[in-house]
Design a protein around this motif. Structure first.
Motif, PDB file in Angstrom:
ATOM      1  N   ALA A   1      -1.734 -16.243 -22.588  1.00  0.00           N
ATOM      2  CA  ALA A   1      -3.078 -16.127 -23.152  1.00  0.00           C
ATOM      3  C   ALA A   1      -3.484 -17.405 -23.872  1.00  0.00           C
ATOM      4  O   ALA A   1      -4.606 -17.910 -23.691  1.00  0.00           O
ATOM      5  N   TYR A   2      -2.592 -17.933 -24.695  1.00  0.00           N
ATOM      6  CA  TYR A   2      -2.899 -19.145 -25.454  1.00  0.00           C
ATOM      7  C   TYR A   2      -3.111 -20.326 -24.511  1.00  0.00           C
ATOM      8  O   TYR A   2      -4.060 -21.106 -24.646  1.00  0.00           O
ATOM      9  N   GLU A   3      -2.228 -20.452 -23.529  1.00  0.00           N
ATOM     10  CA  GLU A   3      -2.332 -21.570 -22.581  1.00  0.00           C
ATOM     11  C   GLU A   3      -3.635 -21.512 -21.795  1.00  0.00           C
ATOM     12  O   GLU A   3      -4.315 -22.530 -21.622  1.00  0.00           O
TER      13      GLU A   3
ATOM     14  N   GLU B   1      -3.855 -27.501 -32.218  1.00  0.00           N
ATOM     15  CA  GLU B   1      -2.713 -27.693 -33.115  1.00  0.00           C
ATOM     16  C   GLU B   1      -1.921 -26.408 -33.341  1.00  0.00           C
ATOM     17  O   GLU B   1      -0.756 -26.452 -33.723  1.00  0.00           O
ATOM     18  N   GLY B   2      -2.538 -25.279 -33.093  1.00  0.00           N
ATOM     19  CA  GLY B   2      -1.852 -24.009 -33.306  1.00  0.00           C
ATOM     20  C   GLY B   2      -0.917 -23.616 -32.189  1.00  0.00           C
ATOM     21  O   GLY B   2      -0.138 -22.664 -32.338  1.00  0.00           O
ATOM     22  N   GLN B   3      -0.943 -24.341 -31.063  1.00  0.00           N
ATOM     23  CA  GLN B   3      -0.093 -23.985 -29.929  1.00  0.00           C
ATOM     24  C   GLN B   3       1.258 -24.680 -30.066  1.00  0.00           C
ATOM     25  O   GLN B   3       1.526 -25.705 -29.455  1.00  0.00           O
ATOM     26  N   GLU B   4       2.156 -24.095 -30.827  1.00  0.00           N
ATOM     27  CA  GLU B   4       3.452 -24.710 -31.049  1.00  0.00           C
ATOM     28  C   GLU B   4       4.331 -24.664 -29.810  1.00  0.00           C
ATOM     29  O   GLU B   4       5.318 -25.403 -29.711  1.00  0.00           O
TER      30      GLU B   4
ATOM     31  N   LYS C   1       7.121 -19.556 -29.396  1.00  0.00           N
ATOM     32  CA  LYS C   1       6.085 -18.830 -28.673  1.00  0.00           C
ATOM     33  C   LYS C   1       5.057 -18.289 -29.649  1.00  0.00           C
ATOM     34  O   LYS C   1       5.396 -17.912 -30.774  1.00  0.00           O
ATOM     35  N   PRO C   2       3.774 -18.237 -29.258  1.00  0.00           N
ATOM     36  CA  PRO C   2       2.758 -17.676 -30.154  1.00  0.00           C
ATOM     37  C   PRO C   2       2.954 -16.181 -30.331  1.00  0.00           C
ATOM     38  O   PRO C   2       3.480 -15.487 -29.445  1.00  0.00           O
TER      39      PRO C   2
END
Length: 249
Positions: free
Chosen positions: A141-143, A201-204, A214-215
């Motif tokens: 989802a984040y990607e 920046e939140g995607q570690e 992983k988020p």
């Protein structure tokens, strides 16, 4: 069970139950003792809560491919809504299934952005399904949320860079200094730029080594909800640079 009834009978019939059994390799007890009319009720009561949700998710997909399925999906959505369920019947980008309920205004806005944003909208649809669907994948989802923003804005921000990322877009928007929303404010670019930075920046999980993580589901949901207005800003031309004046002789 009343939950499974619709006008004119049950929409959970023997053929659907049998198809699910084959797919999941289930073996309901006392199946031979069930009458045709009570099969759906018996079957539902035999499933535990997790199996019920999985069954409903599968059922939404199956109903999407049957004659009159739209009516049954509407009936199911009315039942879920009336019961205060956190789940709703969703269908975005050809992905029918259960998804987490969000305020109707938010859902409508997301549908509109997806429908009017071409490839970026398709990526956003995949991101939404991965964040809010029955089987969430926060990393996916984040990607996809980031990719949707890149698809919507990279060519506008960096037209000569086919490998532009959200990170390079952020640097370009900041350095170019003249991107604006159509608002009477000298800092009208501030909010979308900060949204882009927060998303990037939140995607570690982009980082290798000790920085990899992983988020969480909450982070993925927030990322998708950040991506929605950003995709809209770019695809609708709301976030843009001033048009150069036309030269005159």
């Amino acid at each position: 069970m009343r939950f499974l009834r619709v006008q004119g009978g049950y929409f959970l019939n023997e053929s659907l139950v049998a198809k699910w059994d084959v797919a999941m390799r289930n073996d309901p007890p006392h199946r031979d003792d069930w009458s045709q009319g009570d099969a759906a009720a018996h079957y539902w009561e035999w499933l535990d809560e997790e199996q019920q949700l999985a069954f409903l998710d599968w059922l939404v997909y199956e109903l999407s491919h049957t004659d009159g399925g739209w009516q049954h999906k509407r009936d199911l959505e009315e039942i879920l809504h009336a019961g205060g369920s956190e789940w709703k019947v969703g269908d975005r980008g050809g992905n029918p299934g259960l998804e987490k309920r969000v305020p109707q205004g938010v859902a409508d806005a997301v549908d509109a952005v997806i429908a009017n944003s071409a490839t970026a909208g398709a990526l956003l649809s995949e991101a939404w399904h991965a964040a809010f669907g029955r089987n969430p994948d926060p990393e996916e989802a984040y990607e996809k949320a980031i990719k949707a923003v890149e698809e919507a804005g990279a060519e506008l921000v960096l037209p000569m860079n086919p490998k532009a990322t959200l990170g390079t877009m952020i640097a370009a928007v900041r350095d170019q200094g003249d991107w604006r929303l159509p608002l009477e404010s000298a800092s009208a670019v501030g909010a979308p730029l900060e949204m882009m930075k927060s998303l990037w920046e939140g995607q570690e999980s982009r980082h290798g080594g000790n920085g990899y993580r992983k988020p969480t589901p909450a982070e993925a949901e927030a990322a998708v909800l950040l991506a929605v207005p950003l995709v809209q800003f770019f695809t609708a031309g709301l976030l843009a640079r001033p048009t150069p004046p036309v030269a005159t002789e």
